[in-house]
Design a protein around this motif. Sequence first.
Motif: not given
Length: 500
Positions: A299-302, A316-319, A338-341, A386-389
């Motif tokens: 994954g990527d913290w952005g 912008k993603c919810l990580v 939750v964190k958006f990055r 929009k999801i990331s991790y």
Amino acid sequence: MHTLSQHINSNKITIINRSNLEGRLDPLYYNSDLTKFNSGIYKSIPLRSVVLSFKSGIGAGKQDQAIDENGIIQIRPTNIDENGFLKFDKNVYLPIEKKIDRLEVGDVLFNNTNSQELVGKTAILKEEKELSYSNHITVLKPKRDVLLSEYLWIILNLYQKNKIFYAVCTNWNNQSGVGIELLKSLRIPLPPLESQKQIVEVYQSAYEQQKKIEEESEALLTSIDGYLLDKLGISLPEKDNSLKNRIFITQLRQVTGGRFDPKLYDKTTTSLKQAIKETDLKQFKVEKLRTFIVQSLAGDWGIEHNEENYSQEYEKCLVIRATEFDNDFNLKLDNSRVKFRLIKKDKISKIDIQENDLLIEKSGGSPDQPVGRIAILTKDILHNNKISYSNFIHKIRINTSILNPEYLFCYLKTIHNIKLTESMQSQTNGIRNLIMQNYFNQDIVVPILPNGDFDLEKQYEIANHIQSLRAKAMLLQQEAKNILDNVKQQVEQMILGNAY
């Protein structure tokens, strides 16, 4: 009297008489619900008038703690749940011989330091149990002839729920605190003892209903691992933590070139692995996890989401982080934490999030919880955000033509629950790290058809039954939550009377 211009939003302005200032100028302090609670039908008094003592505990670093569970549990903020009940799923122990204060029945435990959202949550010790407490807990001993411990516990939790401690706390370095002097000056409505008893009885009755329903939910969740293992013909070895069983010998050839870690070779781990291998091979295949994987990505913290960082190359993603993994269900994404990055668009394209992708917690864990928890990305999760991790999470995608993703999710969750995943990790600087090569080399038991092909229908049947158990358990937990939420509103009305 000062009047505001009609062009000014009065909801964004706080006006207070100078004579009412209490040594602080922050507007939140004077704009909380504290006034609501202290303007009711009962007399408002400062806690110092009805509490015999206020005392915080001691800090305890790793060097001060007991080895394993050979000690006394030190109550910390993590031992108090959101409703003010003590829990003991993640504990820190202090040596028995250490000269520290012990808690007594009736003590009220106030969490004096936490995040701004959580500071002020409060528990009560209702039964004899040898416990100590940390410097982040202030113990209050009320004067029982005028103030019931249970009533104090209820009113402080109502204050926390109404964000009063959020408003009056002091903030520093991402932490918030309510010091003893502030706590002493905090005013609470004080009904007569008989009225306090009525309030406590109403709350206690609702709590007993809630507890019964939660026990039903817990029973459903507890049954899942047994159901899956039974369906796969896996019999777990009996636990034996005796000294004799903890001493073992392994061959040098098994250790050479590998990890010099006793957990990997101890009797518990080897017995669990052997139990999996001994399943009926006429009904099941035992394959390595890696044979099913078609995609594997870190994954990527952005970067922080703000106007300065924003550009067309980011989205912008919810990580998803390890903190979003739920031990009983799947992912907890419905809270304010939750964190958006901002994630680079080319990275989003590369990780290619899709429904039924599996997320693995590869770094984190705790002394009581192995790293390696599992989550599955459902249609609902992907629809809502929009999801990331993060970089502490790893994503895999499996070959769905031979393996059902929900079945694998259920299977890996059970493997984690029986603590076999613990043998697939290392630990550095207090952080547990999953050894991905070992994780991908673990055995997966899969139902097969008479001709030897993977039985997708049977996988679906097992996964569907487990998910139905989880759904029932979740509904019960929501019902239990509603009971507590409703009684909090009822008790609040009883305290406020006709003033609200």
